[in-house]
Scaffold this motif. Structure first.
Motif, PDB file in Angstrom:
ATOM      1  N   HIS A 276       0.848  -1.194   0.000  1.00 20.15           N
ATOM      2  CA  HIS A 276       0.000   0.000   0.000  1.00 20.15           C
ATOM      3  C   HIS A 276       0.885   1.246   0.000  1.00 20.15           C
ATOM      4  O   HIS A 276       1.820   1.352   0.802  1.00 20.15           O
ATOM      5  N   ASP A 277       0.565   2.182  -0.878  1.00 19.28           N
ATOM      6  CA  ASP A 277       1.446   3.328  -1.099  1.00 19.28           C
ATOM      7  C   ASP A 277       1.766   4.104   0.169  1.00 19.28           C
ATOM      8  O   ASP A 277       2.937   4.346   0.492  1.00 19.28           O
ATOM      9  N   GLU A 278       0.736   4.503   0.926  1.00 22.14           N
ATOM     10  CA  GLU A 278       0.955   5.369   2.077  1.00 22.14           C
ATOM     11  C   GLU A 278       1.738   4.669   3.184  1.00 22.14           C
ATOM     12  O   GLU A 278       2.673   5.234   3.751  1.00 22.14           O
ATOM     13  N   SER A 279       1.365   3.430   3.481  1.00 20.75           N
ATOM     14  CA  SER A 279       2.034   2.731   4.578  1.00 20.75           C
ATOM     15  C   SER A 279       3.474   2.393   4.215  1.00 20.75           C
ATOM     16  O   SER A 279       4.382   2.491   5.047  1.00 20.75           O
ATOM     17  N   ASP A 280       3.720   2.017   2.960  1.00 19.19           N
ATOM     18  CA  ASP A 280       5.089   1.697   2.552  1.00 19.19           C
ATOM     19  C   ASP A 280       5.960   2.952   2.500  1.00 19.19           C
ATOM     20  O   ASP A 280       7.155   2.901   2.809  1.00 19.19           O
ATOM     21  N   ARG A 282       5.604   5.455   4.493  1.00 21.37           N
ATOM     22  CA  ARG A 282       5.918   5.743   5.898  1.00 21.37           C
ATOM     23  C   ARG A 282       7.024   4.827   6.409  1.00 21.37           C
ATOM     24  O   ARG A 282       7.940   5.264   7.119  1.00 21.37           O
ATOM     25  N   VAL A 283       6.991   3.547   6.033  1.00 18.05           N
ATOM     26  CA  VAL A 283       8.051   2.622   6.429  1.00 18.05           C
ATOM     27  C   VAL A 283       9.396   3.111   5.912  1.00 18.05           C
ATOM     28  O   VAL A 283      10.412   3.076   6.629  1.00 18.05           O
ATOM     29  N   MET A 284       9.417   3.583   4.683  1.00 20.08           N
ATOM     30  CA  MET A 284      10.665   4.059   4.097  1.00 20.08           C
ATOM     31  C   MET A 284      11.184   5.283   4.853  1.00 20.08           C
ATOM     32  O   MET A 284      12.382   5.396   5.135  1.00 20.08           O
ATOM     33  N   ASN A 285      10.298   6.200   5.196  1.00 20.58           N
ATOM     34  CA  ASN A 285      10.721   7.375   5.956  1.00 20.58           C
ATOM     35  C   ASN A 285      11.187   7.007   7.361  1.00 20.58           C
ATOM     36  O   ASN A 285      12.089   7.650   7.915  1.00 20.58           O
ATOM     37  N   GLN A 286      10.575   5.981   7.938  1.00 19.25           N
ATOM     38  CA  GLN A 286      11.009   5.527   9.257  1.00 19.25           C
ATOM     39  C   GLN A 286      12.435   4.992   9.224  1.00 19.25           C
ATOM     40  O   GLN A 286      13.188   5.152  10.186  1.00 19.25           O
ATOM     41  N   VAL A 287      12.813   4.360   8.114  1.00 22.41           N
ATOM     42  CA  VAL A 287      14.193   3.896   7.963  1.00 22.41           C
ATOM     43  C   VAL A 287      15.144   5.083   8.039  1.00 22.41           C
ATOM     44  O   VAL A 287      16.159   5.048   8.752  1.00 22.41           O
ATOM     45  N   VAL A 288      14.815   6.152   7.322  1.00 23.77           N
ATOM     46  CA  VAL A 288      15.654   7.354   7.349  1.00 23.77           C
ATOM     47  C   VAL A 288      15.723   7.910   8.765  1.00 23.77           C
ATOM     48  O   VAL A 288      16.806   8.239   9.273  1.00 23.77           O
ATOM     49  N   GLU A 289      14.589   8.014   9.437  1.00 23.95           N
ATOM     50  CA  GLU A 289      14.555   8.568  10.792  1.00 23.95           C
ATOM     51  C   GLU A 289      15.413   7.739  11.754  1.00 23.95           C
ATOM     52  O   GLU A 289      16.159   8.295  12.565  1.00 23.95           O
ATOM     53  N   THR A 290      15.288   6.426  11.669  1.00 27.57           N
ATOM     54  CA  THR A 290      16.021   5.547  12.581  1.00 27.57           C
ATOM     55  C   THR A 290      17.527   5.731  12.436  1.00 27.57           C
ATOM     56  O   THR A 290      18.267   5.749  13.431  1.00 27.57           O
ATOM     57  N   PHE A 291      17.985   5.866  11.197  1.00 28.78           N
ATOM     58  CA  PHE A 291      19.411   6.043  10.963  1.00 28.78           C
ATOM     59  C   PHE A 291      19.889   7.454  11.320  1.00 28.78           C
ATOM     60  O   PHE A 291      20.973   7.635  11.873  1.00 28.78           O
ATOM     61  N   VAL A 292      19.083   8.454  10.978  1.00 30.66           N
ATOM     62  CA  VAL A 292      19.544   9.848  11.036  1.00 30.66           C
ATOM     63  C   VAL A 292      19.407  10.471  12.416  1.00 30.66           C
ATOM     64  O   VAL A 292      20.265  11.270  12.825  1.00 30.66           O
ATOM     65  N   GLU A 293      18.353  10.126  13.156  1.00 34.35           N
ATOM     66  CA  GLU A 293      18.098  10.816  14.430  1.00 34.35           C
ATOM     67  C   GLU A 293      19.278  10.765  15.397  1.00 34.35           C
ATOM     68  O   GLU A 293      19.624  11.788  16.001  1.00 34.35           O
TER      69      GLU A 293
END
Length: 323
Positions: A276-280, A282-293
């Protein structure tokens, strides 16, 4: 697979070659920069850090162009931080970038053994397990300053890597950058050629190198949460995994300013893609957040990450966010 046992040439890949026109007067300035940069890359890291720090502090005072854009990105992503905290993050970010980039030519000047000794890799077992089970993989690699390091490193170890990139306007820099990226083998496809050749290379056993965080405009994107704001995000991750029959493996590259080491963190494959476009997205952005924060100084905050907005009001044009 050893890179000596395969043919990486693909007529659909981007394969720029040296041209005699590169020696024309219009490129003399480019060659001067190259010939100055090569020996400078071999100077001690601390020496480069002193010079870079002086330049960064001088430019930070002006607060224009890419610096202004980065400060707006940090404001929207981290509104709870003080202005001074965001300023310090960006200053550290630009110093890290400068020291890394002024030494990056050493990756080509030195040996693959040097690169291996210079890099600390965490989580390589996740890729090794996929390789052992003959499973395809697409590496999800956010835009850190050291973003090219994992691809070059893995290729130096004989793993076939396939990536997509935009060609550079300066043809000499474009040729040199390409030579460095594929110095140990692999393929690079121009984004203008579409994604199908990239998908085919993954099906052929190449490790796909996918960059998740650029803004490609409203027509190709959906809006998903990104830190404290939202971002126009490509929604195709789940579909990409399905059509290429590949596992999505998050990877992040850092440059440790204290040790001078490259650091590559490889996470386990993502299991919660739904298609699903929206949920996937969000998952992709969460990957960025987890690494970058935990290490915001590594991320390319100068990119136009948040250019596309729901209301069409581009934040980089707003004087109320930053004068």
């Amino acid at each position: 697979m050893n890179n000596k046992e395969r043919n990486d040439f693909d007529p659909k890949a981007y394969n720029p070659e040296f041209q005699w026109s590169f020696l024309a007067p219009k490129y003399w300035g480019t060659w001067l920069v190259v010939f100055l940069a090569l020996p400078f890359a071999l100077t001690p890291r601390k020496f480069r850090e002193v010079i870079v720090t002086k330049i960064v502090k001088s430019q930070m005072k002006k607060g224009r162009g890419a610096i202004r854009r980065a400060l707006i990105n940090l404001l929207l992503c981290f509104p709870d931080k003080t202005e001074q905290e965001r300023f310090e993050i960006l200053q550290r970010n630009l110093i890290t970038a400068g020291v890394f980039l002024t030494g990056f030519a050493a990756v080509s000047l030195r040996s693959k053994h040097w690169l291996s000794e210079k890099t600390v890799v965490t989580g390589l077992e996740h890729l090794e397990l996929l390789q052992k089970n003959n499973q395809r993989a697409i590496l999800l690699v956010p835009h850190s300053w050291a973003i090219d390091i994992p691809a070059i490193l893995l290729a130096s170890k004989g793993l076939p890597v396939s990536a997509m990139a935009n060609s550079q306007k300066n043809l000499v820099f474009d040729w040199l950058m390409h030579k460095q990226r594929v110095q140990y083998g692999g393929r690079v496809y121009d984004r203008s050629g579409g994604i199908k050749p990239f998908i085919k290379s993954v099906k052929d056993g190449y490790l796909g190198y996918y960059l998740p965080d650029q803004d490609h405009g409203p027509e190709q994107s959906v809006f998903a949460d990104f830190f404290a704001t939202e971002k126009a995000t490509l929604p195709a991750l789940g579909k990409l995994a399905k059509v290429s029959r590949a596992k999505i493996v998050p990877v992040f590259a850092s440059y440790n300013l204290e040790t001078g080491q490259y650091e590559v963190d490889i996470s386990p494959p993502i299991d919660d893609l739904s298609g699903h476009d929206e949920s996937d997205a969000r998952v992709m952005n969460q990957v960025v957040e987890t690494f970058v924060e935990p290490r915001p100084e590594q991320y390319m905050w100068i990119l136009k990450l948040l250019k596309t907005q729901r209301d069409g009001n581009e934040p980089y044009l707003r004087s109320d966010l930053y004068p």
